[in-house]
Design an enzyme around this catalytic site. Structure first.
Site, PDB file in Angstrom:
ATOM      1  N   ASP A   1     -28.243  -0.482  12.796  1.00 20.26           N
ATOM      2  CA  ASP A   1     -26.899   0.096  12.866  1.00 20.26           C
ATOM      3  C   ASP A   1     -26.743   1.323  11.981  1.00 20.26           C
ATOM      4  O   ASP A   1     -25.727   2.025  12.057  1.00 20.26           O
ATOM      5  CB  ASP A   1     -25.842  -0.951  12.488  1.00 20.26           C
TER       6      ASP A   1
ATOM      7  N   SER B   1     -19.153  -1.900  14.370  1.00 21.59           N
ATOM      8  CA  SER B   1     -18.044  -1.798  15.322  1.00 21.59           C
ATOM      9  C   SER B   1     -17.173  -3.046  15.313  1.00 21.59           C
ATOM     10  O   SER B   1     -16.178  -3.114  16.043  1.00 21.59           O
ATOM     11  CB  SER B   1     -18.594  -1.587  16.744  1.00 21.59           C
TER      12      SER B   1
ATOM     13  N   THR C   1     -22.704 -10.683  19.017  1.00 15.02           N
ATOM     14  CA  THR C   1     -21.821 -10.962  17.893  1.00 15.02           C
ATOM     15  C   THR C   1     -20.920 -12.144  18.252  1.00 15.02           C
ATOM     16  O   THR C   1     -20.733 -12.453  19.422  1.00 15.02           O
ATOM     17  CB  THR C   1     -20.986  -9.698  17.601  1.00 15.02           C
TER      18      THR C   1
ATOM     19  N   ASN D   1     -26.658  -9.007  14.880  1.00 15.05           N
ATOM     20  CA  ASN D   1     -26.875  -7.818  15.705  1.00 15.05           C
ATOM     21  C   ASN D   1     -27.387  -8.189  17.086  1.00 15.05           C
ATOM     22  O   ASN D   1     -26.607  -8.673  17.896  1.00 15.05           O
ATOM     23  CB  ASN D   1     -27.771  -6.794  15.007  1.00 15.05           C
TER      24      ASN D   1
ATOM     25  N   GLY E   1     -21.108  -5.236  20.626  1.00 14.64           N
ATOM     26  CA  GLY E   1     -21.702  -3.976  20.201  1.00 14.64           C
ATOM     27  C   GLY E   1     -20.676  -2.860  20.208  1.00 14.64           C
ATOM     28  O   GLY E   1     -19.563  -3.004  19.703  1.00 14.64           O
TER      29      GLY E   1
END
Length: 582
Positions: free
Chosen positions: A435, A465, A393, A413, A486
């Site tokens: 996810d 997240s 990310t 991702n 993550g």
């Protein structure tokens, strides 16, 4: 819902701002000229009028020039977001989605833009299970059906239209030039393509973008061009953001899906819209903490953990002492247990957000913690708060002297997402469908357990997240932060906030300091290098299992001092990170 005053009510600081006219010396410079010296990059950067902190020095330089030439923090953020899509395709690009927080001191409002991906309308709960009802991870990670409907283009365009001063064409100009003329490859870029070549070369569309015609690797110092991506960005600049969702780019995405059995349709793309949400708000030791609301779990649980930890004198206990790490771990376990049970897209499920973030519920959890003994994860279940992606990310933070601050986190991702380039369009598809809970109770790629609240449903946004965060003090922007990583995003962001507020660190020290992470399952504390053997021994004596693993996160952050000085911290965990002040 609180909304910022639209940017049209702000005077433009420079009339006729034209990013096309900016000088992009860095896009044609040699690698040595483009890179900031390591000895300078990872010291606190100072600015009087604004600050940018991104994961790539080219994006930082571009955003810096936007601020210098009179653009506001939102202008700089959107321009940086598109530039990062070109320079760091492995971690965040126009094929993904994310979240943006914008804080405006003038209106005393903080808004959250949700441009998270959505499941296609044809998605269904068991789509990633086999005939025996077991989750098949390859299906949710490395196929065309792993991709949710992308939101980045719509989300960045919404931010610019409502709160910026530039046109979309102006904001896209630097990214177009970087894609068309190319940029000099840094070592991290080349290493990523080498490490992932077995997966990426499986797809002809990906192979022809990221590898040479003979299949060989690009090396550091060589120029990398992306003509298909440049053409895509030009179409969006000329025709607006809906081109991505209803024009030629949408046609290319749809063709890619049809040729490989993907569920995403032209209607899914046409129907996609970002949305404005109210951020989660908490208070920690007199500081107002704003973070992303569901479908991100980040805001709920960073506030929950801070509420639990507020009951301890963290400063007196000491930075990364065994006792401090112990209580942090215990707070983290309880938050992640609640995450597995309650969190999902609030457009589809009721999330007990008020309860999770309440001080009274935090006190209940605080009272469960034994200061001398680790609570086994098997003894922790989701509490009762009623009533009411990758490691790759990308996060960046930007603030200006007009009182605007932007915290943005977006992703595809996995590193390189699904590994599939949309043929002819030049960008990678995300694999955010992983996810979702492919099967409730089964961990995803990050070991996170999901429940019914995050099951796959048509047009639902998958739980995230990502935790873009803005901390305010007495109504003034104070700390702008967030991270990739993550499942470690929430705890990374938590520790930056604590390092500043509890331990009084400068911003560079706050982002560089060794980190820990505990997500309930597996039952272990994950630590970076830099935690002493004595501390580890004390933790193990309390009953903790300690696992030393690779670095976590890349928290590009900004701290605004009482006198209005901006200080920026570039996270050294990413070699291309850069903070620049004006």
């Amino acid at each position: 819902m609180p909304r910022l005053t639209p940017a049209k009510n702000y005077p433009r600081r420079v009339a006729g701002l034209c990013v096309f006219c900016l000088t992009f010396a860095y896009s044609v410079a040699s690698l040595g000229q483009a890179a900031i010296l390591e000895g300078e990059r990872f010291h606190p950067q100072v600015g009087e009028h604004g600050m940018v902190a991104t994961s790539h020095y080219l994006a930082s330089q571009i955003a810096h020039e936007v601020l210098e030439d009179g653009g506001n923090a939102v202008d700089a953020a959107v321009t940086a977001g598109f530039a990062l899509a070109v320079t760091q395709p492995r971690s965040g690009n126009i094929g993904g989605g994310g979240f943006m927080l914008i804080s405006d001191e003038k209106s005393d409002k903080v808004i959250a833009i949700d441009y998270r991906e959505k499941a296609p309308a044809a998605a269904y709960e068991t789509m990633f299970q086999n005939e025996q009802g077991e989750a098949v991870s390859e299906l949710s990670r490395y196929t065309h059906n792993a991709s949710g409907v992308p939101g980045t283009v719509a989300g960045l365009a919404m931010a610019l239209d409502q709160y910026g001063t530039m046109t979309l064409a102006e904001a896209l100009a630097p990214a177009i030039q970087l894609a068309e003329e190319g940029f000099i490859i840094p070592p991290r870029f080349a290493e990523g393509l080498e490490q992932s070549q077995d997966r990426l070369k499986q797809w002809e569309s990906t192979r022809k973008v990221f590898y040479k015609p003979d299949g060989s690797l690009y090396r550091p110092g060589e120029r990398f061009r992306q003509p298909d991506l440049a053409a895509t960005l030009k179409r969006i600049a000329e025709n607006g953001p809906r081109e991505f969702y209803e024009g030629e780019t949408a046609r290319l995405i749809t063709a890619e899906m049809q040729n490989h059995g993907g569920l995403m349709t032209a209607q899914d793309l046409a129907d996609y819209q970002p949305t404005i949400r109210e951020p989660v708000h908490g208070n920690y030791r007199g500081y107002d903490v704003y973070a992303m609301s569901p479908p991100s779990s980040g805001g709920a649980h960073i506030v929950q953990m801070l509420n639990i930890l507020e009951g301890y004198d963290i400063h007196a206990m000491g930075f990364n002492s065994a006792r401090t790490i112990h209580v942090m771990s215990e707070a983290m376990k309880r938050a992640y247990a609640d995450r597995a049970e309650y969190l999902g897209d609030t457009d589809f499920v009721d999330v007990p957000l008020e309860g999770i973030t309440s001080k009274s519920y935090a006190e209940e959890l605080h009272n469960q913690i034994d200061l001398d003994r680790a609570t086994p994860s098997s003894e922790i279940a989701a509490g009762d708060p009623l009533p009411y992606e990758s490691n790759e990310t990308t996060h960046f933070s930007i603030a200006d002297d007009s009182g605007l601050a932007v915290s943005n986190t977006y992703t595809i991702n996995f590193s390189y997402g699904a590994g599939i380039v949309v043929d002819g369009a030049g960008f990678l598809l995300n694999n955010e469908m992983d996810d979702f809970s492919a099967k409730p109770g089964t961990p995803n790629a990050y070991g996170l357990i999901g429940g019914e609240a995050n099951k796959i449903e048509p047009e639902k946004r998958m739980l995230s997240s990502m935790t873009p965060t803005i901390v305010k003090k007495d109504g003034k922007n104070f700390l702008v932060t967030g991270s990739p990583g993550g499942s470690r995003i929430i705890t990374t962001t938590l520790q930056v906030v604590m390092n500043v507020i509890d331990h009084g660190m400068n911003i560079q020290s706050a982002v560089s300091a060794p980190r820990i992470h505990d997500q309930w399952l597996p039952d272990e504390i994950r630590i970076e290098d830099g935690i002493s053997p004595d501390t580890i021994a004390l933790l193990e004596a309390m009953g903790h299992k300690v696992s030393q693993q690779e670095a976590m996160g890349a928290a590009q952050s900004i701290l605004i001092e009482d006198d209005g000085t901006f200080t920026g911290g570039a996270d050294p965990r990413r070699s291309t990170s850069s903070a620049m002040g004006i």
